[in-house]
Design an enzyme around this catalytic site. Structure first.
Site, short mmCIF file in Angstrom:
data_model
loop_
_atom_site.label_atom_id
_atom_site.label_comp_id
_atom_site.label_asym_id
_atom_site.label_seq_id
_atom_site.Cartn_x
_atom_site.Cartn_y
_atom_site.Cartn_z
N HIS A 998 0.88 -1.16 0.00
CA HIS A 998 0.00 0.00 0.00
C HIS A 998 0.92 1.22 0.00
CE1 HIS A 998 -3.70 -2.33 0.97
NE2 HIS A 998 -2.80 -3.15 1.51
N THR A 999 1.22 1.72 -1.22
CA THR A 999 2.25 2.74 -1.36
C THR A 999 1.92 4.01 -0.60
OG1 THR A 999 2.63 1.86 -3.57
CG2 THR A 999 3.63 3.98 -3.07
N CYS A 1000 0.65 4.34 -0.54
CA CYS A 1000 0.26 5.59 0.11
C CYS A 1000 0.71 5.61 1.57
CB CYS A 1000 -1.25 5.74 0.04
SG CYS A 1000 -1.81 7.39 0.52
N TYR A 1001 0.73 4.44 2.18
CA TYR A 1001 1.11 4.37 3.60
C TYR A 1001 2.41 3.60 3.81
CZ TYR A 1001 -3.81 5.60 3.75
OH TYR A 1001 -5.01 6.21 3.54
N SER A 1002 3.10 3.23 2.71
CA SER A 1002 4.34 2.47 2.79
C SER A 1002 4.17 1.20 3.62
CB SER A 1002 5.47 3.35 3.36
OG SER A 1002 5.73 4.45 2.53
#
Length: 1031
Positions: A998-1002
């Site tokens: 989940h790239t937005c939250y690493s």
């Protein structure tokens, strides 16, 4: 004593009370007079002879004209004086003689009347150290290093810069006030000053070249004799219209009238510039003395030489008559028990004082020891100042401190580099100072509060009086010394809070002329790097104190400190790389609240709302801002601009109260709705539509680019929380596609690692304008992008000219070839290259000199060739396309705030930096659920083992996979972190699933793999397929 010349043996009272005129005349050059006492100083003129004994008693011998026309001396008469006399002076064409007491008082005696002393009233409260007399004028040097003149001024000999008949009372020569003078000299109608490091300054009559300036024009103000610079001059003596100077190594130079051979050059011609007396070159001369038209020289072997006019026997050559030839004076042979100590000349007379051989040991000549005495005296004074004392002693100490530290001359005479007499090499490139010695002395001073208070008060008194352009560079030493003093003051905790002295010094520095500032800059830049840093920190500390005040205003004090730092920064930027200070050494730690207030002032001023508002630092002194401060201001201004474009100014107060916490309204956005399959094509199409619809003439029409950016893929209108990920993906994909060779937009270097604008493109191609817009959008919205351009791009955006270094970065092969042509190849090698000004750039043959087609490359025009090559590559060939790119970039970004950044900083903010600190990533990783254990969970241990075995490219792919960063924000190390948790699967068959992120939250969702091999296989496949969750 030996005496020769006009009535040379008469007038003196000999030992036993016998008058010297009772003895028979002699045919030899000099006659020995058995005085029974030592003469400390002597001066002779047309009407009188005056001398002082070593006990301080002064005597005058009147000279008158006899019936047959000869000058005849009378008897010596004692001059009654309460104080001891240390020096005497006699005018050549005046009846007044001048005495100087040991207490520094100037006393005048009219020899035509009763020998009563008359103090010179104007100098009664000023201690004088030297007096020199010309024909009808006088020059005095005070203990504070100031020069006063009085008397006749027919030729400018008073040095007041104007033509006047004369002055009855002493007049101060302001132009010499900062120079560390150690001697004044006068003769005829000319005057001289000599500085501690050998600088010679002349003024007055110059009809025979007696000022040594290369012409025959009189000077009404002191003028440097530049051709004597670094000749190590230590003494000057003047005749009626000729001058002699003595150097530290015993050489003699003469100039002026040679009518009587008084220059010693075996000729009777004048010399307009100083010329070495070659006949004396083999002997080390220790003293010189000039009479009216003759010259004497004393060597270290105690032999006296003379040359010049000799009708009255003043040369002491006996029957020999070769006036222009340097010959020894013929002295009596019975002098084995005595050695010549000093020589004197005046009018048509010559004298040599003697001492026994035992007395002569260790004696200094009149030119010895000046520099060492000065330094030792100051050291001794400082020790006395800080010692315990009673109130009476303290009163005297205060006077000494004031006299020393309120005199630029005194300070400029101090702390010289004495080793090998190096300070004599003082020049615009070398100060001649030993700052380490100065620092030790200042450290003593600041330890005692009352001493420091007096020093500070004296310096504050001095600073407003300093000249804009001192006559010689030695007058500028004080500025380096004051920087050292400020450094020492700030090293003491209790004195750091005061900025009074720093403000005053800054004001004095900025009052200097451009030439003087150039000298100080060159001196400062030649100091050791550690000292340079300390001097910069002086001004930074003072600024920090002032900026920490709750009510900071742009008063002159703050601005002066800022300007001094800016000047030091400019000087540092011109220094060669190994010596240059890092630019970050000039940065201050600036409070964010201060930056916010500064930004408010900038916005008000730019909107013409409040013209009196002027920010202290923003856009005027960005050198003081570190990258964090610049980025903070740029981003805050961008956020304010978004609010303004959406709502006008109705949010002004609310915005500054809430700033980052204020949510942006969602009803007016700059929206791009794109297809993932054709991101670049759709982007260009929609940007073109925005440009076509914009009305730049309507101020009410919002600039859509400056609105909050919203990105949608495939008509998937996500919520606000997902916009961060979508925008990150947008910039990643659009720039990777645009920068690919397939886009055809750019040329690439041989290694295909860097791009540049193609020379064949035209400004009609809107893609380059849109390329600029996209780069501006990335900076404006705080996203890093894939932009493999050389630093030259960012230089050009900021108005900095690309250099050969940029060519070396873009095309090492071409750049190194150009560097060899410029710096390595000899002229004959360049000639044998058979090159001309025709080059091949971007597949096109270009003639760099259209006016001279196929001009051959030579050693003489090699720099022009290299400059033309670099200019064509980075400027001429791409000018139209680049201007379109630049126009697009600044359609989005405020140019004033972009210019806060240096080229390298702008590049790093836009492009980020490579990340290789994988240990840091591991350290920054958090774990959730079953993975949050101590010691680490077996799956986590297995994961890090797999990760460590990945290639560097795979690790970078992993970074992009989890965080959305290929390169990391320059200030975003703290953002490089991730959270690992178990990937939830319904059937618990973990080995079948890939890791997801989940790239937005690493966040990395990692299945509980059963073996390391399976984990390695699934992870590497996930990286190659880029399995991320877009939701």
């Amino acid at each position: 004593m030996f005496s020769w010349g006009e009535d040379g043996h008469r007038g003196f009272r000999l030992k036993g009370g016998v008058n010297s005129d009772s003895g028979p005349p002699t045919d030899v050059g000099g006659r020995r007079l058995n005085l029974g006492y030592h003469i400390a100083d002597l001066s002779a003129g047309r009407s009188a002879l005056v001398f002082v004994k070593s006990n301080g008693n002064a005597f005058v011998i009147r000279t008158s004209e006899s019936k047959d026309g000869r000058r005849v001396r009378g008897k010596q008469k004692f001059v009654k004086c309460k104080e001891k006399i240390q020096a005497v002076g006699c005018h050549d064409d005046d009846d007044v003689v001048t005495l100087l007491s040991e207490g520094g008082k100037v006393l005048c005696v009219d020899t035509t009347r009763a020998y009563n002393l008359k103090p010179l009233e104007a100098l009664c409260n000023i201690q004088v150290s030297q007096v020199a007399c010309g024909s009808q004028h006088s020059v005095a040097l005070t203990k504070g290093g100031q020069v006063y003149t009085w008397g006749r001024d027919s030729r400018g000999q008073l040095g007041q810069g104007r033509s006047e008949p004369g002055a009855g009372s002493p007049q101060h020569i302001r132009s010499l006030s900062a120079l560390p003078l150690v001697q004044v000299a006068a003769g005829g109608e000319q005057s001289f000053g000599l500085s501690v490091s050998g600088g010679v300054f002349g003024w007055g009559g110059n009809d025979r070249g007696q000022l040594g300036l290369g012409d025959t024009t009189d000077r009404h103000a002191p003028t440097p004799v530049h051709c004597l610079n670094m000749k190590t001059t230590i003494h000057i003596s003047c005749g009626k219209d000729h001058t002699a100077i003595l150097t530290k190594n015993g050489a003699v130079f003469t100039f002026g009238s040679g009518q009587y051979g008084q220059l010693g050059h075996n000729s009777f011609g004048d010399e307009l510039r100083p010329r070495l007396v070659a006949e004396l070159w083999g002997a080390k001369v220790t003293e010189i003395a000039c009479g009216r038209h003759h010259t004497l020289a004393l060597t270290d072997s105690k032999r006296v030489y003379s040359f010049g006019r000799g009708e009255q026997g003043q040369l002491g050559h006996g029957e020999e008559s070769h006036p222009s030839v340097v010959l020894p004076v013929q002295l009596p042979q019975d002098t084995d028990d005595a050695r010549i100590r000093n020589i004197f000349a005046g009018g048509n007379c010559s004298f040599a004082t003697c001492a026994s051989i035992e007395q002569d040991v260790g004696e200094e000549t009149n030119a010895d020891g000046v520099n060492n005495k000065t330094q030792h005296r100051l050291d001794d004074m400082i020790d006395k100042w800080i010692s315990e004392c009673d109130s009476k002693q303290w009163k005297k100490i205060k006077q000494e401190i004031c006299r020393t530290f309120s005199s630029a001359s005194c300070l400029n005479t101090s702390f010289l580099e004495q080793r090998k007499d190096k300070h004599f090499q003082t020049s615009p490139k070398y100060s001649g100072l030993t700052l380490s010695v100065a620092r030790l002395a200042f450290e003593k001073l600041v330890k005692k509060d009352k001493v420091f208070a007096e020093v500070e008060a004296a310096v504050l008194l001095l600073l407003p009086s300093l000249e804009k352009k001192p006559l010689g560079v030695e007058g500028l030493r004080i500025y380096l010394l004051l920087n050292e003093l400020l450094h020492v003051i700030q090293s003491h905790e209790q004195r750091r809070a005061s900025t009074t002295l720093a403000e005053a010094v800054a004001a004095a520095v900025l009052n200097l002329s451009a030439d003087s500032l150039q000298v100080i800059g060159d001196w400062w830049s030649s100091l050791p790097p550690s000292t340079m840093v300390e001097h910069v920190n002086v001004w930074k500390r003072a600024l920090t104190v002032m900026l920490s005040s709750e009510s900071v205003s742009l008063n002159s004090g703050v601005r002066n400190l800022l300007l001094v730092l800016q000047y030091m920064y400019n000087v540092n930027s011109r220094i060669a790389e190994p010596q240059r200070m890092p630019e970050t050494d000039f940065c201050l730690l600036i409070d964010k609240n201060f930056l916010i207030k500064d930004l408010q002032l900038w916005i008000l001023r730019s909107q013409l709302k409040y013209m009196d508002a002027e920010p202290l630092i923003l856009c005027s002194f960005p050198i003081l801002m570190d990258l964090g401060s610049k980025k903070f201001v740029f981003d805050l201004n961008a956020r304010y601009t978004k609010v303004k474009e959406m709502n006008g100014l109705m949010y002004w107060e609310t915005f500054w109260e809430w700033q980052w916490a204020l949510p942006l309204p969602q009803d007016l956005l700059f929206e791009l709705d794109l297809r993932r399959a054709s991101v670049l094509e759709d982007t260009f199409e929609q940007l073109a539509a925005v440009s076509a619809a914009a009305d730049p003439t309507d101020p009410a029409d919002p600039n859509e680019y400056k609105l909050p950016l919203a990105i949608y893929f495939d008509e998937n209108f996500t919520n606000v929380d997902d916009q961060y990920l979508y925008k990150k993906d947008f910039f990643h994909e659009v720039f990777h596609e645009m920068m690919s060779a397939e886009s055809g937009m750019f040329m690439f270097n041989d290694s295909k690692t860097l791009a540049w604008f193609p020379s064949k493109a035209t400004e009609e191609d809107q893609r380059y304008f849109q390329f600029g817009v996209l780069c501006g959008l990335a900076l404006y919205n705080q996203y890093i992008i894939h932009l493999p351009f050389p630093l030259a791009l960012f230089k050009k955006l900021l108005g900095v000219k690309p250099s050969l270094g940029d060519m070396i970065e873009f095309s090492p092969c071409v750049g190194e070839s150009l560097l060899n042509i410029l710096e390595v190849y000899e002229d004959d090698v360049i000639k044998n290259l058979y090159m001309d000004f025709v080059i091949n750039w971007d597949g096109t043959e270009v003639d760099l000199d259209h006016k001279n087609p196929e001009k051959p490359l030579t050693g003489e025009n090699k720099k022009a060739f290299v400059d033309a090559y670099v200019t064509h590559a980075f400027n001429t060939s791409v000018e139209g396309v680049f201007q379109e790119f630049k126009r697009g970039f600044f359609q989005v970004c405020d140019q004033d705030f972009v210019k806060l950044f240096r080229p390298k900083e702008l590049q790093e903010v836009l492009v980020g930096k490579d990340f290789h600190d994988w240990a840091k990533l591991k350290q920054n990783t958090d774990y959730e659920g079953v993975y949050n254990t101590t010691p680490p969970h077996p799956t986590i241990q297995m994961f890090w083992e797999v990760f460590d075995e990945l290639t560097e490219d795979q690790k970078k792919a992993f970074l992009w996979f989890v965080t959305g960063f290929e390169r990391v924000p320059i200030l975003g190390m703290e953002t490089i972190k991730m959270t690992v948790k178990v990937k939830g699967v319904g059937d618990h068959s973990y080995d079948k699933y890939y890791p997801q992120s989940h790239t937005c939250y690493s966040i990395l969702e990692l299945p509980l793999y059963s073996t390391k091999e399976i984990m390695q296989s699934k992870l590497t496949e996930a990286l190659s397929n880029n399995r991320r969750i877009y939701k």
